[in-house]
Design a protein around this motif. Sequence first.
Motif, short mmCIF file in Angstrom:
data_model
loop_
_atom_site.label_atom_id
_atom_site.label_comp_id
_atom_site.label_asym_id
_atom_site.label_seq_id
_atom_site.Cartn_x
_atom_site.Cartn_y
_atom_site.Cartn_z
N UNK A 1 43.79 -44.49 0.66
CA UNK A 1 45.11 -44.64 1.26
C UNK A 1 45.79 -43.28 1.19
N UNK A 2 45.70 -42.53 2.29
CA UNK A 2 46.17 -41.13 2.32
C UNK A 2 47.66 -41.11 2.64
N UNK A 3 48.47 -41.52 1.66
CA UNK A 3 49.91 -41.66 1.92
C UNK A 3 50.77 -40.66 1.16
N UNK A 4 50.15 -39.68 0.53
CA UNK A 4 50.93 -38.65 -0.16
C UNK A 4 51.47 -37.64 0.85
N UNK A 5 52.62 -37.03 0.54
CA UNK A 5 53.24 -36.12 1.51
C UNK A 5 52.34 -34.93 1.82
N UNK A 6 51.55 -34.49 0.84
CA UNK A 6 50.68 -33.32 1.11
C UNK A 6 49.40 -33.74 1.84
N UNK A 7 49.26 -35.04 2.14
CA UNK A 7 48.10 -35.50 2.91
C UNK A 7 48.44 -35.74 4.38
N UNK A 8 49.75 -35.74 4.71
CA UNK A 8 50.18 -36.13 6.07
C UNK A 8 49.58 -35.24 7.16
N UNK A 9 49.55 -33.94 6.90
CA UNK A 9 49.02 -33.01 7.90
C UNK A 9 47.54 -33.30 8.17
N UNK A 10 46.81 -33.61 7.08
CA UNK A 10 45.39 -33.92 7.24
C UNK A 10 45.18 -35.24 7.96
N UNK A 11 46.05 -36.23 7.65
CA UNK A 11 45.96 -37.53 8.32
C UNK A 11 46.04 -37.35 9.84
N UNK A 12 47.04 -36.57 10.30
CA UNK A 12 47.22 -36.39 11.74
C UNK A 12 46.16 -35.50 12.36
N UNK A 13 45.76 -34.44 11.67
CA UNK A 13 44.69 -33.58 12.22
C UNK A 13 43.44 -34.41 12.45
N UNK A 14 43.14 -35.28 11.48
CA UNK A 14 41.93 -36.12 11.54
C UNK A 14 42.05 -37.17 12.65
N UNK A 15 43.18 -37.87 12.63
CA UNK A 15 43.37 -38.97 13.59
C UNK A 15 43.46 -38.45 15.03
#
Length: 309
Positions: A64-78
Amino acid sequence: RYDEPTIGSGVGVNGQTKSLNTYLSNGNYYLYDTTKAMNNQIRTYTSNNGTYLPGNYMTDTNNNFNASDQAAGVDAHYYAGLTYDYFYNNHNRNSFDGNGATIASTVHYQSNYNNAFWNGSQMVYGDGDGRTFIELSGALDIVAHEITHAVTTYSADLAYHNQSGALNESFSDVFAIIVEGDTNDWLLGEDVYTPGIYGDALRSMSNPEQYNQPAHMDDYYHSPDTKDGDWGGVHTNSGIPNKAFYHVASDIGFEKSGDIYYKALTQYLTSTSDFEDARVALEQSAIDLYGSGSELQAIKNGFDLVGIG
Ligand SMILES: O=C(NO)[C@]12CC[C@H](CC1)C2
Ligand SMILES: [Ca+2]
Ligand SMILES: [Zn+2]
């Protein structure tokens, strides 16, 4: 449990929750998508505000990639996945090279870095300084813009200066708009640009002048072919073919214009093509696909309106 593909979730730069194709290995979940054709992979890394590329895989202990420092990676990936799907589903192109190349993206590149780029091998995204930009992977149009630079490199390979460079930029903006797929959204970068100002953007395809780009050959911007001159103004003069695209797509829609622009980019344009060559390539592509009908007329009209004869 063995290593295996998994489906996780994440929260993106603008707070939306999205489903992610991840991978479980040794008890850690990786932003590593193995679900695409022919085992193509989409891999997302972080350089932790340094400059190492690709850096470290972005991982999570509970998928569950819900940390603020993971958001950029979530969107780059998605958004890399969405862009991959667009080129595969609409043009049968497996990744940017057409041969299943892995799409690697690195986020958190440097600190306060107001830019994103394709470095010839992978995607790289800055976090922005929080005023001009927030994390740049948070905009699907920017992710699709950058990945289209890779598609261009493996096809027309339009030289990145003067008119061929402005075409290079324009084709990236064209597919950015088509991948977003909203006929009311002719803006680039609006989702991550100036968080303190509502409604502005980096560029507008429908009204390039709004952000200081020409929309007609009469206003072609003669700039030095140097880094400081943006290689002959490639991000400025792209406004002219961008406006032509706005007319074409407004006429015949994103699906037909996407097919015409894709065929021109991959079968007719070359590294030294200029704006006139682009008109000829797009007219020929329209004829190949649809004959001498309304689609061809839309290309002629669009390019007439911006003064590319
Ligand atoms: O147009 C561009 N690159 O060629 C931009 C510049 C700022 C956004 C990220 C990358 C768009
Ligand atoms: Ca947009
Ligand atoms: Zn670009």
